[in-house]
Design a protein around this motif. Structure first.
Motif, short mmCIF file in Angstrom:
data_model
loop_
_atom_site.label_atom_id
_atom_site.label_comp_id
_atom_site.label_asym_id
_atom_site.label_seq_id
_atom_site.Cartn_x
_atom_site.Cartn_y
_atom_site.Cartn_z
N ARG A 523 -16.58 -2.75 -8.95
CA ARG A 523 -15.81 -2.56 -7.71
C ARG A 523 -14.40 -2.08 -8.03
N ARG A 524 -13.84 -2.64 -9.10
CA ARG A 524 -12.47 -2.24 -9.48
C ARG A 524 -12.43 -0.76 -9.82
N ILE A 525 -13.41 -0.30 -10.56
CA ILE A 525 -13.41 1.11 -10.98
C ILE A 525 -13.55 2.03 -9.76
N VAL A 526 -14.45 1.67 -8.86
CA VAL A 526 -14.64 2.50 -7.65
C VAL A 526 -13.33 2.56 -6.85
N ILE A 527 -12.68 1.42 -6.69
CA ILE A 527 -11.44 1.40 -5.90
C ILE A 527 -10.31 2.09 -6.66
N ALA A 528 -10.28 1.96 -7.97
CA ALA A 528 -9.22 2.62 -8.75
C ALA A 528 -9.29 4.14 -8.56
N LYS A 529 -10.50 4.67 -8.52
CA LYS A 529 -10.63 6.11 -8.28
C LYS A 529 -10.13 6.48 -6.89
N ARG A 530 -10.49 5.65 -5.92
CA ARG A 530 -10.02 5.90 -4.56
C ARG A 530 -8.50 5.86 -4.50
N LEU A 531 -7.91 4.91 -5.22
CA LEU A 531 -6.45 4.78 -5.22
C LEU A 531 -5.79 6.02 -5.83
N PHE A 532 -6.42 6.58 -6.86
CA PHE A 532 -5.85 7.80 -7.43
C PHE A 532 -5.86 8.91 -6.37
N ASN A 533 -6.98 9.05 -5.69
CA ASN A 533 -7.07 10.08 -4.66
C ASN A 533 -6.07 9.85 -3.54
N LEU A 534 -5.91 8.58 -3.16
CA LEU A 534 -4.92 8.26 -2.13
C LEU A 534 -3.53 8.70 -2.57
N ARG A 535 -3.22 8.43 -3.81
CA ARG A 535 -1.92 8.83 -4.35
C ARG A 535 -1.74 10.34 -4.28
N GLU A 536 -2.85 11.06 -4.40
CA GLU A 536 -2.79 12.52 -4.41
C GLU A 536 -2.97 13.13 -3.02
N GLY A 537 -2.95 12.30 -1.99
CA GLY A 537 -2.94 12.82 -0.64
C GLY A 537 -4.23 12.73 0.13
N TRP A 538 -5.21 11.97 -0.39
CA TRP A 538 -6.49 11.81 0.31
C TRP A 538 -6.27 11.24 1.70
N THR A 539 -7.05 11.71 2.66
CA THR A 539 -7.11 11.09 3.98
C THR A 539 -8.56 10.84 4.34
N PRO A 584 -9.89 0.36 8.14
CA PRO A 584 -10.58 1.45 8.84
C PRO A 584 -10.07 2.84 8.46
N THR A 585 -8.90 2.89 7.88
CA THR A 585 -8.38 4.18 7.42
C THR A 585 -8.96 4.59 6.08
N GLY A 586 -9.70 3.69 5.45
CA GLY A 586 -10.22 3.98 4.11
C GLY A 586 -9.31 3.51 2.99
N VAL A 587 -8.19 2.91 3.38
CA VAL A 587 -7.23 2.40 2.39
C VAL A 587 -7.64 0.97 2.01
N PRO A 588 -7.59 0.61 0.74
CA PRO A 588 -7.97 -0.75 0.35
C PRO A 588 -7.09 -1.80 1.04
N GLU A 589 -7.73 -2.86 1.50
CA GLU A 589 -6.98 -3.97 2.08
C GLU A 589 -6.16 -4.64 0.98
N PRO A 590 -5.01 -5.20 1.34
CA PRO A 590 -4.21 -5.89 0.30
C PRO A 590 -5.01 -6.95 -0.44
N GLY A 591 -5.87 -7.65 0.27
CA GLY A 591 -6.69 -8.69 -0.37
C GLY A 591 -7.64 -8.10 -1.41
N THR A 592 -8.15 -6.93 -1.13
CA THR A 592 -9.04 -6.26 -2.08
C THR A 592 -8.28 -5.91 -3.35
N LEU A 593 -7.07 -5.39 -3.17
CA LEU A 593 -6.26 -5.03 -4.34
C LEU A 593 -5.92 -6.26 -5.17
N ARG A 594 -5.63 -7.37 -4.47
CA ARG A 594 -5.33 -8.61 -5.20
C ARG A 594 -6.57 -9.08 -5.96
N GLU A 595 -7.70 -9.09 -5.28
CA GLU A 595 -8.92 -9.61 -5.89
C GLU A 595 -9.30 -8.82 -7.14
#
Lengths: 614, 265
Positions: A523-539, A584-595
């Protein structure tokens, strides 16, 4: 006294500045390695660390990484793999392409868990990496050669201990879906060859000079022997006996074979390209990747006498997708893609879009028509050289369709700019979700959701909760297999995958890792990839499928219509987000990032993402 | 018959398993079996739901009411079938269900001049009407038809559907078993002919990968070509769903594709 490093790792990444050939070593803390393992997972972490935000992937500061894994170099079957990771020039998002070859072993045994290239060579060069030192040698005599020829010349020149990853002419010309090749295998998707080409680097050459031992060599040997035995069983029979080409006729029978730019899902002429016709008449050899006991490579001879490795994805993309049924044309087209160094899926997808556009009169290419094998080969040639229509098509279907406009964007079959593989999303609706939400774009290797559709038990034409759960599960499994790294063709031999993979990782590293930890790592790896895309402007708009799939239905032989509505896809995406711990925006919830211990990766504007209204 | 019709064997399956399977292949929603209170039923597919008549011996309307009540919050229409129709064909069910438009409450086939209320489609909103009729002891289906909009389809009208005309030209779908002779004759019939194709590693090393076999179930079709539906083998029925259930009933003209279960890249 320094703490002993876990087995299977060197704990360091080599960072190479191609401007000067200077190097630095970046220590990789054990906590990072345990959290991201290696391959695609460690690559995602390194991209967060080393890729400047917002960088153009073809600009010199953009990094290109060869990332190894703890299993590389062990006798575990199919483990001689590595990930090539970068920001994709095709998608503008994270891409990681895996490949199997001796380059994986030699690259890791330079003494590094990753090799990162930054900067740009002053002249056309080859980067020679020997331990911690790097030499840039002239590549003028190699420029313009196919990757395989460049590799052969370099090994003749330097000796057989050296292993080579090289680009072909398409990478030199920065075709946005150019590949990096080695041992006849390709890190294919996302344009990694263009990134290496943008650095004026024809090839990276490595040789083994260090050793790294697993924590428990005896246990690794025993596990390898046992796994090798299983790899000869029925779960891998298809790959061993027929290769992935066996998919073609089966997919055609179940209306899952993308045809004529996804305007149909059955190709009447498919038997001409099927394993019966092609294997019997044209197969000349079978090969294995380095350290592999499956042996899925099936080599075919075209009418010109050239041998070409053929897989389902080559044949689907250059055959039915372009309406071409002449096996000699498809084999020749596939071989030419390999020589030029082009991803066959993106090439076929972009050409199929161009064929439809040309037939509709939207682009001026009267020679380009569905079903014309000569036109297919001409288009590939022009893409590889960026001549004629190739200048447009080298940009991929998304950019090309935006340039042409006139509604052609609706039938450019891509997600996030990456062309769809050979899985029809309307008749495989778990896969439809997998294609839509994956970080890499439309992809069948990072999401194996088609397994849910093809396993039976759920209606593959009606995406819902079971499909969402299956898409998440297969994505998680892929995240671990791509990080350990093990070949996906082995996946069927594992009865309790996370537990068995954890056991393998324990024997190699000495960590007390278990299935639960590995599931969290996935789960961490999947979300880490999403976070990279978010940083690069993903919507959120990017987690979607092209209009064709949502407005045109397909009729099956059974009389049922296969339709994927925007409402249904929205529902599945929403459920996927909930299942992944995303807002709902596709952004990780703060709790997910903490977990998942990812709070330090959340460098994005939480308010900038949009919610789709349907 | 000596045995409840539901449990009668037909080419390795029971009539009830077969009829629920055929109906389930066509309808998009749940399949409901209505049984008499305490009635024992043969094995059914896991997805099939069972409800009971409120009272025994009240005829078809009692069963119709129980079925409509069970499905009413999940479907606007329902195909209603008796259990003793071994030759029921999916194309027939599809023809009847497909004719149930917004302007009809019932689609009623009339074959040989006889209405077939247990081979018909009903709007679930008719539940109230049916319950009123039961309460007033008006227990014949004809009373329902007097109070709603009925689309009656003759043989000629039914067979305008080319698929039905090809696959069940004699409309055997409505031939029920009223006595032991009917059952004997039905058992003497050959199983339906289905087209089978084997792909990938399941294909024979020599000889054609396509063949025609006589088989009433998916398992029988697999066995006819030397395969077993296990973790390595799945089937696609008429190019549609991927299935592992060996008990799935087959009908004349079906096409079955046997695939390796690890299909995909």
């Amino acid at each position: 006294m320094a703490k002993a490093f876990p087995g299977g790792y060197f704990g360091r990444a080599l960072i190479v500045d191609l401007d000067t050939a200077a190097t630095e070593v970046k220590p990789l803390p054990e906590s990072v390695l345990r959290s991201f393992i290696g391959g695609a997972g460690l690559g995602a972490w390194l991209m967060h660390e080393l890729c400047p935000p917002g960088i153009d992937p073809l600009e010199p500061p953009a990094p290109l990484m060869f990332v190894f894994s703890p299993l590389v170099g062990t006798p575990l079957t199919t483990s001689a793999k590595f990930a090539v990771v970068a920001k994709s020039p095709l998608t503008g998002r994270l891409t990681d392409a895996l490949a199997s070859s001796h380059f994986a072993i030699a690259g890791k045994l330079t003494g590094h868990d990753a090799i990162v290239l930054r900067g740009r060579c002053a002249d056309r060069s080859v980067a020679v990496i020997d331990g911690d030192s790097v030499t840039l040698t002239p590549a003028d005599d190699l420029w313009g050669l196919p990757a395989a020829d460049a590799e052969r010349r370099l090994r003749e020149r330097m000796g057989p201990a050296w292993r080579v990853a090289a680009i072909g002419p398409a990478g030199e010309r920065q075709v946005r879906y150019a590949t990096i090749s080695h041992d006849g295998r390709h890190a294919g998707r996302g344009g990694l060859g263009a990134v290496l080409g943008s650095k004026l680097c024809k090839a990276v050459v490595v040789r083994a000079s260090r050793k790294v031992a697993p924590a428990d060599p005896g246990a690794v040997l025993a596990a390898a022997k046992e796994l090798r035995g299983r790899s000869f069983g029925p779960a891998t029979a298809k790959y061993r006996e027929l290769g992935t080409m066996a998919n073609l006729l089966a997919f055609n029978a179940i209306s899952t074979l993308p045809t004529r730019n996804f305007s149909a899902a059955r190709f009447d002429e498919a038997p001409a390209l099927g394993d019966e016709e092609v294997s019997t008449l044209r197969q000349v050899a079978r090969n294995s990747c380095a350290s592999c006991s499956i042996g899925c490579e099936h080599i075919y001879r075209g009418s010109g006498g050239k041998n070409t490795r053929m897989e389902y994805e080559n044949v689907f993309a250059l055959g039915p997708l372009c309406g071409v049924s002449d096996p000699d044309a498809v084999i020749a087209a596939s071989g030419r893609c390999d020589e030029l160094g082009i991803d066959t899926i993106s090439a076929g997808g972009t050409i199929a879009w161009a064929m439809e556009s040309a037939e509709a009169g939207l682009i001026d290419a009267p020679w380009l028509r569905f079903g014309d094998g000569d036109a297919l080969i001409r288009a590939i040639e022009e893409i590889g050289t960026r001549e004629g229509l190739g200048e447009l098509l080298a940009e991929g279907s998304r950019r090309a369709s935006r340039a042409v406009g006139q509604g052609s964007e609706a039938f450019a079959a891509h997600v996030k700019g990456l062309e769809l593989p050979g899985y029809e999303p309307r008749t495989l609706q778990a896969m439809a979700l997998g294609l839509a939400v994956n970080a890499r774009g439309a992809d069948h290797n990072r999401s194996g959701a088609y397994e849910v559709d093809l396993a039976g038990g759920h209606d593959r034409l009606t995406g819902g909760a079971p499909q969402v759960a299956g898409a998440i599960e297969t994505e998680d499994r892929a995240a671990i297999m791509d990080s350990l790294i093990l070949c996906k063709f082995l996946r069927g031999v594992f009865e309790d995958p996370f537990a068995e993979w954890a056991a393998l990782l324990r024997t190699v590293t000495g960590w007390d890792v278990d299935a639960a930890e590995l599931a969290r790592t996935a789960r961490r790896i999947v979300i880490a990839k999403r976070l990279f895309n978010l940083r690069e402007g993903w919507t959120r708009e990017e987690d979607w499928l092209p209009e064709r799939f949502l407005t045109q239905s397909l009729e099956l032989d059974s009389g049922r219509a296969a339709a994927l509505t925007p409402d249904r896809l929205t529902g599945m995406v929403n459920a996927y987000y909930r299942g992944r711990g995303l807002e709902p925006t596709g952004v990780p919830e703060p709790g997910t990032l903490r977990e998942l211990d990812l709070e330090n990766m959340s460098q994005f504007d939480r308010g900038s993402t949009a919610i789709r209204e349907n | 018959m000596g045995t409840a019709k539901a449990a009668l064997e037909w080419h390795g399956s029971t009539l009830l398993r077969r009829v629920t399977g055929i109906v389930g292949r066509v309808v998009g929603g749940p399949v409901i079996v209505v049984r008499a209170p305490g009635q024992e039923l043969p094995a059914l597919a896991p997805a099939v739901e069972v409800v009971e008549d409120a009272r025994e011996g009240r005829g078809p309307l009692q069963g119709l009411a129980a079925g409509l009540r069970a499905v009413g919050d999940r479907a606007a229409g329902a195909y209603v079938s008796s259990t003793d129709v071994p030759l029921l064909h999916p194309a027939f069910v599809r023809r009847i269900v497909g004719a149930l438009g917004q302007d009809e409450d019932v689609v009623l086939p009339e074959i040989g001049g006889h209405p077939q209320p247990l081979a018909a489609a009903y709007r679930t909103r008719l539940l109230g009407v049916v319950e009123e009729l039961i309460a007033s002891d008006r227990l014949r289906p004809a009373f329902v038809f007097e109070r709603c909009r009925v689309l009656r389809l003759s043989e000629t009208a039914l067979l305008t559907d080319p698929m039905l005309a090809r696959l069940d030209p004699g409309l055997s779908s409505v031939e029920n078993l009223n006595n032991p002779d009917d059952y004997r004759q039905a058992r003497a019939l050959e199983p339906p002919e289905v087209n089978v194709e084997r792909f990938g590693t399941l294909a024979p090393e020599s000889g054609p990968r396509r063949t025609v076999v006589a088989a009433c179930t998916l398992g029988a079709a697999a066995a006819a070509v030397g395969l077993t539906l296990d973790e390595h083998v799945v089937a696609a029925l008429n190019g549609d769903q991927i299935i592992r259930d060996p008990e799935l009933p087959l009908a004349a003209g079906d096409s079955v594709a046997f695939l390796a279960a690890d299909a995909g890249g």
